[in-house]
Design an enzyme around this catalytic site. Structure first.
Site, PDB file in Angstrom:
ATOM      1  N   ARG A 179     -15.808   0.086  -3.889  1.00  0.00           N
ATOM      2  CA  ARG A 179     -15.824   0.738  -2.568  1.00  0.00           C
ATOM      3  C   ARG A 179     -16.882   0.681  -1.977  1.00  0.00           C
ATOM      4  NH1 ARG A 179     -10.044   4.773  -1.917  1.00  0.00           N
ATOM      5  NH2 ARG A 179      -8.986   3.077  -1.046  1.00  0.00           N
TER       6      ARG A 179
ATOM      7  N   GLY B 190      -5.608   1.050  -4.143  1.00  0.00           N
ATOM      8  CA  GLY B 190      -6.649   1.662  -4.941  1.00  0.00           C
ATOM      9  C   GLY B 190      -6.892   0.885  -6.743  1.00  0.00           C
TER      10      GLY B 190
ATOM     11  N   LYS C  70       5.227   4.151  -7.264  1.00  0.00           N
ATOM     12  CA  LYS C  70       6.264   4.710  -7.008  1.00  0.00           C
ATOM     13  C   LYS C  70       7.200   4.397  -5.964  1.00  0.00           C
ATOM     14  CE  LYS C  70       5.205  10.036  -6.586  1.00  0.00           C
ATOM     15  NZ  LYS C  70       4.591  10.069  -5.846  1.00  0.00           N
TER      16      LYS C  70
ATOM     17  N   GLY D 228      -2.759   2.472   1.155  1.00  0.00           N
ATOM     18  CA  GLY D 228      -2.486   3.489   2.596  1.00  0.00           C
ATOM     19  C   GLY D 228      -2.711   3.169   3.640  1.00  0.00           C
TER      20      GLY D 228
HETATM   21  P1  ADP Z   1      -2.228   1.338  -5.735  1.00  0.00           P
HETATM   22  O1  ADP Z   1      -3.218   1.708  -5.684  1.00  0.00           O
HETATM   23  O2  ADP Z   1      -2.322   0.075  -6.228  1.00  0.00           O
HETATM   24  O3  ADP Z   1      -1.036   1.060  -4.292  1.00  0.00           O
HETATM   25  P2  ADP Z   1       0.115   2.563  -7.261  1.00  0.00           P
HETATM   26  O4  ADP Z   1      -1.209   4.268  -6.841  1.00  0.00           O
HETATM   27  O5  ADP Z   1       1.167   2.639  -6.049  1.00  0.00           O
HETATM   28  O6  ADP Z   1      -0.966   2.050  -7.060  1.00  0.00           O
HETATM   29  O7  ADP Z   1      -0.041   2.298  -8.361  1.00  0.00           O
HETATM   30  C1  ADP Z   1      -0.486   2.603  -9.617  1.00  0.00           C
HETATM   31  C2  ADP Z   1      -0.307   2.980 -10.882  1.00  0.00           C
HETATM   32  O8  ADP Z   1       1.038   2.957 -10.649  1.00  0.00           O
HETATM   33  C3  ADP Z   1      -1.406   2.647 -12.252  1.00  0.00           C
HETATM   34  O9  ADP Z   1      -1.704   4.201 -12.247  1.00  0.00           O
HETATM   35  C4  ADP Z   1      -0.444   2.007 -13.025  1.00  0.00           C
HETATM   36  O10 ADP Z   1      -0.294   2.274 -14.243  1.00  0.00           O
HETATM   37  C5  ADP Z   1       0.774   2.989 -12.705  1.00  0.00           C
HETATM   38  N1  ADP Z   1       1.949   2.233 -13.233  1.00  0.00           N
HETATM   39  C6  ADP Z   1       2.591   0.361 -12.757  1.00  0.00           C
HETATM   40  N2  ADP Z   1       3.876   0.098 -13.126  1.00  0.00           N
HETATM   41  C7  ADP Z   1       4.147   1.547 -13.649  1.00  0.00           C
HETATM   42  C8  ADP Z   1       4.869   1.809 -15.074  1.00  0.00           C
HETATM   43  N3  ADP Z   1       6.569   0.816 -15.223  1.00  0.00           N
HETATM   44  N4  ADP Z   1       5.080   3.145 -15.513  1.00  0.00           N
HETATM   45  C9  ADP Z   1       4.471   4.132 -15.567  1.00  0.00           C
HETATM   46  N5  ADP Z   1       3.382   4.130 -14.057  1.00  0.00           N
HETATM   47  C10 ADP Z   1       3.240   2.430 -14.280  1.00  0.00           C
HETATM   48 MG    MG Z   2      -3.087   4.095  -6.163  1.00  0.00          MG
END
Ligand code: ADP
Ligand code: MG
Length: 404
Positions: free
Chosen positions: A40, A359, A202, A382
């Protein structure tokens, strides 16, 4: 030809003038407070360099993390300022507060080409509440305003929405322009087969985009669901997943997504094999067949397995467009990184137009070393999701030229 709804850097006269640049330096930090991924910061360099070359006095501001309106020393922009100084090869003067007499003096004393970095905007409670007092104090530091903080444009915060309403001249920075150009392609000119890969922590974070995708995509397109999100989908179809991270209250939403996808002949790829471990720090993974048996009570599904990764890669290889948001597993633990890295390589190898946002996804992509082979790596998590959903981003709307 329609004129751009907002001005760009090329429309501003910045020579020897104070330009407040809202950037998104909300970078991941290591446990000891160092910058873990500087994507970033690098993203803002074209704007900052252009403005410096044109003689602007730069007043750079960003938020970092969630200090909730209080000074939290571990969320100081100090390490970010140090990295910025390295990348720009100039001195960056870090203010010790967001606004105040000291900041005003730093900015008044700045000369053309110099860079002042304000302290974490969210140390001030007025940032997230869009307090007019904070907006006025920030606006008083500027002759012109530039927004390059794509990652914050979905928030109606003081530095994103309040300030541009008070500063006469405002423009989009280079990164913001590039983000809007790339993401617009996915929304306004989707090419098929379109493959959307949605993962991460989530369902509730990504439900809006999932719903928008299953309403917009068509027969022959694919939605891949991975990460902890996939657990909620698997649980919704009756799988027992032990101690896996999931949202029981979202199982019904998961079913709605599946039904809508089926009605439109959109293919959904859910994990059929998983890598599981006892807790997030598990040193080793056990390969688990989703259909074979329930997980042990203490086991967590932490990555997609190799068969699932292979099916994802095959879908990605044939895609004309790819949107990827959210890692396939807990990639921070090397035992559970391979699914995410395999998807990153497949996206890099895909000849279609590929965009990655989020992120943690971006951190995974840079960890995999393939970022430069991906068409667009979005700096906004987001914000990119809301844009793809079709929402108006308040920070972009605030830049629009007034009708006169
Ligand atoms: P992004 O930032 O790319 O939008 P998120 O914040 O939604 O992604 O999710 C990323 C996090 O989700 C990471 O820290 C990853 O470790 C966690 N994660 C992904 N799959 C799992 C899983 N099966 N169990 C626990 N944590 C998970
Ligand atoms: Mg994230």
């Amino acid at each position: 030809m329609t004129a751009s709804p907002f001005a760009t850097l090329d429309d501003l006269d910045v020579d020897n003038r104070r330009v407040l640049v809202r950037v998104d330096f909300n970078v991941p930090l290591t446990g000891d407070g160092q910058v873990r991924d500087d994507t970033r910061i690098r993203g803002a360099l074209p704007t900052l360099t252009t403005l410096r070359e044109r003689g602007a006095k730069l007043v750079v501001c960003s938020h970092l993390g969630r200090p909730k309106g209080k000074v939290v020393p571990s969320l100081s922009l100090e390490p970010v300022g140090a990295r910025l100084a390295e990348l720009l090869s100039v001195d960056v003067k870090l203010a010790d507060e967001v606004v105040g007499d000291g900041v005003t003096k730093l900015v008044t004393d700045a000369r053309a080409g110099e860079v002042v970095l304000l302290e974490n905007l969210r140390f001030s409670p007025g940032e997230t509440s869009n307090d007019p007092k904070l907006a006025q104090a920030l606006a008083a530091l500027a002759d012109a305003y530039v927004c390059d903080a794509f990652g914050a444009c979905h928030r109606a915060h003081a530095s994103v929405v309040g300030v541009p309403q008070l500063v006469g001249e405002r423009a989009a920075g280079r990164l913001l322009e590039a983000e809007l150009r790339s993401l617009s392609r996915l929304v306004t000119a989707p090419q098929r087969p379109f493959v959307a890969i949605v993962g991460g922590a989530k369902v509730s974070d990504k439900l809006g985009v999932l719903m928008a995708l299953v309403e917009r995509l068509a027969a022959g397109d694919t939605v891949v669901i991975g990460g902890a999100m996939a657990n909620t989908f698997l649980a919704a179809s009756g799988r027992e997943l032990g101690a896996s991270l999931m949202e029981r209250e979202r199982q019904n939403d998961a079913r709605i997504v599946m039904t809508k996808a089926a009605a439109r002949d959109i293919r959904v790829i859910l994990p059929t094999d998983l890598l599981v471990g006892e807790g997030i720090d598990a040193p080793n993974a056990r390969l688990h067949d989703v259909l074979a048996a329930p997980l042990g009570d203490a086991e967590m599904a932490l990555d997609i397995g190799p068969a699932t990764a292979k099916r994802c890669a095959a879908a990605i290889a044939d895609a004309a467009m790819v949107l990827w948001n959210g890692p396939m597993g807990l990639f921070e633990n090397p035992a559970f990184a391979e699914g995410t890295l395999a998807v990153a390589r497949a996206v890099a190898d895909c000849p279609g137009y590929c965009v990655v946002g989020g992120g943690d996804s971006v951190a995974a992509v840079s960890q995999s070393g393939v970022a430069d082979r991906i068409d667009h790596v979005s700096t906004g998590g987001g914000a990119s999701l809301e844009f793809i959903e079709g929402k108006t981003l308040p920070g972009v709307a605030a830049l629009h030229r007034t009708q006169d």
